[in-house]
Design an enzyme around this catalytic site. Sequence first.
Site, PDB file in Angstrom:
ATOM      1  N   HIS A 179     -14.846   8.119   4.639  1.00 15.47           N
ATOM      2  CA  HIS A 179     -15.302   8.899   3.415  1.00 15.47           C
ATOM      3  C   HIS A 179     -16.769   9.497   3.768  1.00 15.47           C
ATOM      4  O   HIS A 179     -17.296   8.995   4.669  1.00 15.47           O
ATOM      5  CB  HIS A 179     -15.546   7.647   2.495  1.00 15.47           C
ATOM      6  CG  HIS A 179     -16.031   7.960   1.224  1.00 15.47           C
ATOM      7  ND1 HIS A 179     -17.158   8.367   0.698  1.00 15.47           N
ATOM      8  CD2 HIS A 179     -15.235   8.059   0.058  1.00 15.47           C
ATOM      9  CE1 HIS A 179     -17.349   8.440  -0.445  1.00 15.47           C
ATOM     10  NE2 HIS A 179     -16.225   8.569  -1.084  1.00 15.47           N
ATOM     11  N   ASP A 210     -15.963  -0.279   6.702  1.00 11.92           N
ATOM     12  CA  ASP A 210     -15.924   0.366   5.336  1.00 11.92           C
ATOM     13  C   ASP A 210     -14.778  -0.515   4.590  1.00 11.92           C
ATOM     14  O   ASP A 210     -13.762  -0.011   4.942  1.00 11.92           O
ATOM     15  CB  ASP A 210     -16.168   1.725   5.228  1.00 11.92           C
ATOM     16  CG  ASP A 210     -15.808   2.186   3.779  1.00 11.92           C
ATOM     17  OD1 ASP A 210     -15.646   1.369   2.700  1.00 11.92           O
ATOM     18  OD2 ASP A 210     -15.897   3.581   3.632  1.00 11.92           O
ATOM     19  N   GLN A 231     -11.777   0.156   0.046  1.00 13.86           N
ATOM     20  CA  GLN A 231     -10.526   0.287  -0.500  1.00 13.86           C
ATOM     21  C   GLN A 231      -9.597  -0.770   0.154  1.00 13.86           C
ATOM     22  O   GLN A 231      -8.517  -0.984  -0.255  1.00 13.86           O
ATOM     23  CB  GLN A 231      -9.977   1.582  -0.027  1.00 13.86           C
ATOM     24  CG  GLN A 231     -10.612   2.986  -0.239  1.00 13.86           C
ATOM     25  CD  GLN A 231     -10.396   3.077  -1.806  1.00 13.86           C
ATOM     26  OE1 GLN A 231      -9.712   2.511  -2.532  1.00 13.86           O
ATOM     27  NE2 GLN A 231     -11.204   4.061  -2.303  1.00 13.86           N
ATOM     28  N   LYS A 276     -14.721  -1.388  -7.621  1.00 14.40           N
ATOM     29  CA  LYS A 276     -13.429  -0.941  -7.415  1.00 14.40           C
ATOM     30  C   LYS A 276     -12.648  -2.363  -7.317  1.00 14.40           C
ATOM     31  O   LYS A 276     -11.347  -2.170  -6.764  1.00 14.40           O
ATOM     32  CB  LYS A 276     -13.270  -0.187  -5.792  1.00 14.40           C
ATOM     33  CG  LYS A 276     -14.043   0.951  -5.901  1.00 14.40           C
ATOM     34  CD  LYS A 276     -13.545   1.661  -4.599  1.00 14.40           C
ATOM     35  CE  LYS A 276     -14.772   3.128  -4.016  1.00 14.40           C
ATOM     36  NZ  LYS A 276     -14.409   4.270  -4.909  1.00 14.40           N
ATOM     37  N   CYS A 331     -13.970  13.191  -1.166  1.00 17.27           N
ATOM     38  CA  CYS A 331     -15.075  12.754  -0.490  1.00 17.27           C
ATOM     39  C   CYS A 331     -14.813  12.802   0.933  1.00 17.27           C
ATOM     40  O   CYS A 331     -15.186  11.846   1.726  1.00 17.27           O
ATOM     41  CB  CYS A 331     -15.633  11.721  -0.810  1.00 17.27           C
ATOM     42  SG  CYS A 331     -16.432  12.054  -2.440  1.00 17.27           S
TER      43      CYS A 331
END
Lengths: 150, 409
Positions: free
Chosen positions: B126, B203, B206, B229, B367
């Site tokens: 991202h 990261d 997700q 999220k 993104c």
Amino acid sequence: MDEFKELYQEIIMDNNKYPKNFREIEECSCKVHGKNPMCGDNFTIYVKLEDEKIVDCSFQGAGCAISKASASMMTEFLQGKTIKEAEEVFDLFTGMIRGEIDATDHFDELGKLVAFSGLSQFPVRVKCATLAWNALHEAVTTGQEVVTTE
Amino acid sequence: MKIDVAKIKQDFPCLQNSELTYLDSASTTQRPLQVVERIKRFYCEQNANVHRAIYDLGAEATVAYEGVRKKVKEFINAPTVLNSERMPKNIIFTSGTTAAINLVAQCWGGSQLKPDDEIILTIMEHHSNIVPWQLIAAKTGAKLKFVTVDSNGALDLDHYRSLLSDKTKLVSCTHVSNVLGTVNPIKEIVQEAKAVGAITLVDGAQSVPHMPVNVTDLGCDFYAFSSHKLGGPTGVGVLYANPDIMQELPPYMGGGDMIEFVTTEGASWAELPSKFEAGTPNIAGVVGLGEAIDYLTSIGMENIHNYEQKLTEYTLEKLQEIPSIKIYGNAEKRAGVISFALEEVHAHDIAHFLSQKSVCTRAGHHCAQPLMNHFGVDSTTRISFYIYNDTSDIDRFIEALNEVRLFFT
């Protein structure tokens, strides 16, 4: 859904599938990139001027149906117009799709471009239809070469 | 355990509109009523600033806020490293994943990177795990290297190994791609980075919402994720950070709460994690995050993961029946994020049509422009799931997608 169908009417679908003036002008007076970074719409607008008059206008690139049809119809509309006339239509067109002016009051000036009047119902798509116009506007007013709508 | 989606859906006020098919949870999830009510209760009954308040209300706010730090620590199974006030030193609250990554880039990168040091990222990151490194690379002279992906959207691990060297100072990689759904082999990536002496950042924006995550087992130095999220409020995120590294770094922002002593000549820093939490934090947001974690834990992360896997399989089967569809990302290990394109219909026209059928999807570059460039596309349409989605959502989406084809071709 009716408003959606009104937006994607035949003239817009046709111009998306079979865009007018979808070509390069090798000896152009200005060539401007219009980009919509969030969507990935990316067009190059070519303008050939003679004595403040647009003698040819064309475009190339890729984008959604609305942005491509808008670019196509813009290049068709501007053939033979003066810069002043182009700027007046730019104001009317952007006003129309932002819902600031009523297209029916300006039918004579806008002609086929009223096909985009339904966009005032879809604010998220305004930037699609204005991409080519903003690029042209920047080209003839500032000579800036890359125009971003976001 | 079988997940009762109909019951879960009842918990989400925004989904009570039966027309709505919400398939954009990779962007942000809906929030359950429990989270909204918890935030309301904080403001109505517990509101005061945290830390140092002598009165009961302030103490209660602090207990609520610090309680979530412990909850987060357990949720991602971070090792127990406590400061003198028994706060986990390795859990830092931020405003989101983006802020967490920027913190590491500025504080670690800004103080440790030298010209020609190398940072390895992947092409599927991202922008929030690319741009912070570009900014710090420009300042320090460090260089960025990108691991490529194969045609299925899986990381090319041979390419990764070929990029590793004693120049590699950091490897930063997403756990799950927000475009392709690819689940990356983080443990392996971390081990190989460690072998050349590099530190590692993951990261987890997700991944944490959708699967059990065990940062101790993964072995990474940094792990970042966002509250919004996983059913929590916006404006809150978490940075799990190796305290041995953080201890030596300069602060990110100066202000209240991050200091020990301040004189007109200078200041000394508070101990971890406060050193990296300047200013009044998003207290109600953190409390809401805690409630969201409780909500997910009550269902079970393993259950959530298994359920979403089945829903993803179901969706992929249905999608593959659609003529002229191209799905971006077919990695063996994947999550409930599916990007696709239809021949001759632009992603924005698809998403706009679907929105007219109350199907919420996302169109664009998500993104992740380097990844889109890699696949040679300007934009894709993306659907992504959460525990409140079921096969009826998918069926409505597929029906609408078939109408898109009829409308545009």
